[in-house]
Design a protein around this motif. Structure first.
Motif, PDB file in Angstrom:
ATOM      1  N   THR A  72    -107.966 -86.955  59.376  1.00  0.00           N
ATOM      2  CA  THR A  72    -108.877 -87.951  59.906  1.00  0.00           C
ATOM      3  C   THR A  72    -108.310 -88.609  61.163  1.00  0.00           C
ATOM      4  OG1 THR A  72    -109.647 -88.377  57.664  1.00  0.00           O
ATOM      5  CG2 THR A  72    -110.206 -90.018  59.314  1.00  0.00           C
ATOM      6  N   SER A  84    -117.346 -92.040  61.318  1.00  0.00           N
ATOM      7  CA  SER A  84    -118.063 -91.538  60.154  1.00  0.00           C
ATOM      8  C   SER A  84    -117.100 -90.831  59.189  1.00  0.00           C
ATOM      9  CB  SER A  84    -119.172 -90.588  60.601  1.00  0.00           C
ATOM     10  OG  SER A  84    -119.879 -90.095  59.501  1.00  0.00           O
ATOM     11  N   SER A  85    -116.158 -90.066  59.740  1.00  0.00           N
ATOM     12  CA  SER A  85    -115.192 -89.368  58.878  1.00  0.00           C
ATOM     13  C   SER A  85    -114.240 -90.358  58.209  1.00  0.00           C
ATOM     14  CB  SER A  85    -114.424 -88.298  59.655  1.00  0.00           C
ATOM     15  OG  SER A  85    -113.519 -88.861  60.564  1.00  0.00           O
ATOM     16  N   ASP A  88    -116.263 -91.717  55.298  1.00  0.00           N
ATOM     17  CA  ASP A  88    -116.323 -90.717  54.224  1.00  0.00           C
ATOM     18  C   ASP A  88    -114.992 -90.635  53.475  1.00  0.00           C
ATOM     19  OD1 ASP A  88    -118.949 -90.096  54.859  1.00  0.00           O
ATOM     20  OD2 ASP A  88    -118.404 -88.370  56.095  1.00  0.00           O
ATOM     21  N   THR A  89    -113.889 -90.668  54.214  1.00  0.00           N
ATOM     22  CA  THR A  89    -112.566 -90.583  53.602  1.00  0.00           C
ATOM     23  C   THR A  89    -112.299 -91.803  52.724  1.00  0.00           C
ATOM     24  OG1 THR A  89    -111.756 -89.271  55.457  1.00  0.00           O
ATOM     25  CG2 THR A  89    -110.095 -90.306  54.067  1.00  0.00           C
ATOM     26  N   GLU A  92    -114.372 -91.391  49.541  1.00  0.00           N
ATOM     27  CA  GLU A  92    -113.741 -90.367  48.693  1.00  0.00           C
ATOM     28  C   GLU A  92    -112.504 -90.924  47.990  1.00  0.00           C
ATOM     29  OE1 GLU A  92    -112.458 -86.482  50.219  1.00  0.00           O
ATOM     30  OE2 GLU A  92    -114.299 -86.512  51.422  1.00  0.00           O
ATOM     31  N   LYS A 171    -123.454 -94.733  48.421  1.00  0.00           N
ATOM     32  CA  LYS A 171    -124.090 -93.804  49.362  1.00  0.00           C
ATOM     33  C   LYS A 171    -124.952 -94.557  50.370  1.00  0.00           C
ATOM     34  CE  LYS A 171    -126.774 -89.641  49.777  1.00  0.00           C
ATOM     35  NZ  LYS A 171    -127.554 -88.607  49.154  1.00  0.00           N
ATOM     36  N   LYS A 174    -122.791 -96.632  52.723  1.00  0.00           N
ATOM     37  CA  LYS A 174    -122.082 -95.738  53.636  1.00  0.00           C
ATOM     38  C   LYS A 174    -123.016 -95.331  54.776  1.00  0.00           C
ATOM     39  CE  LYS A 174    -121.271 -91.368  52.459  1.00  0.00           C
ATOM     40  NZ  LYS A 174    -120.679 -90.129  51.926  1.00  0.00           N
ATOM     41  N   GLU A 175    -124.215 -94.948  54.439  1.00  0.00           N
ATOM     42  CA  GLU A 175    -125.174 -94.513  55.456  1.00  0.00           C
ATOM     43  C   GLU A 175    -125.615 -95.677  56.350  1.00  0.00           C
ATOM     44  OE1 GLU A 175    -125.534 -91.371  56.180  1.00  0.00           O
ATOM     45  OE2 GLU A 175    -124.211 -90.991  54.480  1.00  0.00           O
ATOM     46  N   LYS A 178    -122.813 -96.288  58.837  1.00  0.00           N
ATOM     47  CA  LYS A 178    -122.814 -95.248  59.866  1.00  0.00           C
ATOM     48  C   LYS A 178    -123.945 -95.474  60.858  1.00  0.00           C
ATOM     49  CE  LYS A 178    -120.781 -91.546  57.092  1.00  0.00           C
ATOM     50  NZ  LYS A 178    -120.999 -90.198  56.551  1.00  0.00           N
TER      51      LYS A 178
END
Length: 189
Positions: A72, A84-85, A88-89, A92, A171, A174-175, A178
């Motif tokens: 990342t 964004s990554s 996501d990280t 996760e 989810k 997160k969106e 972003k």
């Protein structure tokens, strides 16, 4: 051998904290579940705060390793894809580390851990700043600095909502984050 025992105690503490919360987890319960005498637990961790400190330090290290493993930090994508990554990280990592929600506040309440977390945060912000210089060279250095703080604040909000919202909302949050980042970056000139 003692390193393995400490790791085992921390694993058990992490599991218990994720199940009952930090306040309700006791050193006696942790020792019992770990299968170690309470005196042995106190040999490594003189009190529950020391256990929190060790677990929080472990999480910071694991999070840093997780970012490295996912590549990342060296991501060469556009800034919004890089951010964004990171999001996501983080999500996760939170999913795979169940007691992270309970430990998050402990990291920022402890001065030494807070300093370590701030160093990692500054590293992320400097990456954002470099990417901004490449993608938005028309911005003054002062404006890029301000924008980097705003973008980092958006990423920082992910830590906050991962520690307080229900798992079912991850989810969507997160969106939304972003989307906010993409919209903000598009408007910055």
């Amino acid at each position: 051998r003692s390193a393995l025992r400490v790791a085992h105690i921390l694993d058990v503490a992490s599991k218990l904290i994720s199940e009952v919360g930090y306040d309700r987890a006791t050193t006696n319960d942790i020792a019992k579940l770990a299968g170690v005498p309470i005196g042995s637990l106190y040999q490594y961790f003189p009190n529950k705060h020391a256990l929190l400190h060790a677990l929080s330090t472990r999480y910071l290290s694991q999070l840093r390793d997780y970012f490295v493993e996912k590549n990342t930090l060296n991501n060469t994508d556009q800034l919004h894809e890089f951010l964004s990554s990171i999001i996501d990280t983080l999500v996760e990592f939170r999913k795979s580390h169940k007691s992270f929600k309970q430990m998050f506040l402990g990291i920022y309440m402890n001065n030494e851990l807070s300093i370590a977390a701030k160093a990692m945060n500054e590293e992320f912000r400097h990456i954002i700043l470099k990417k901004l210089a490449t993608e938005k060279p028309q911005l003054s250095a002062e404006r890029r600095e301000r924008v980097s703080y705003v973008l980092f604040g958006m990423i920082r909000s992910v830590f906050v909502y991962l520690s307080v919202i229900d798992d079912a909302m991850w989810k969507e949050m997160k969106e939304e984050t972003k989307f906010a980042i993409r919209t903000y970056l598009a408007a910055v000139n």
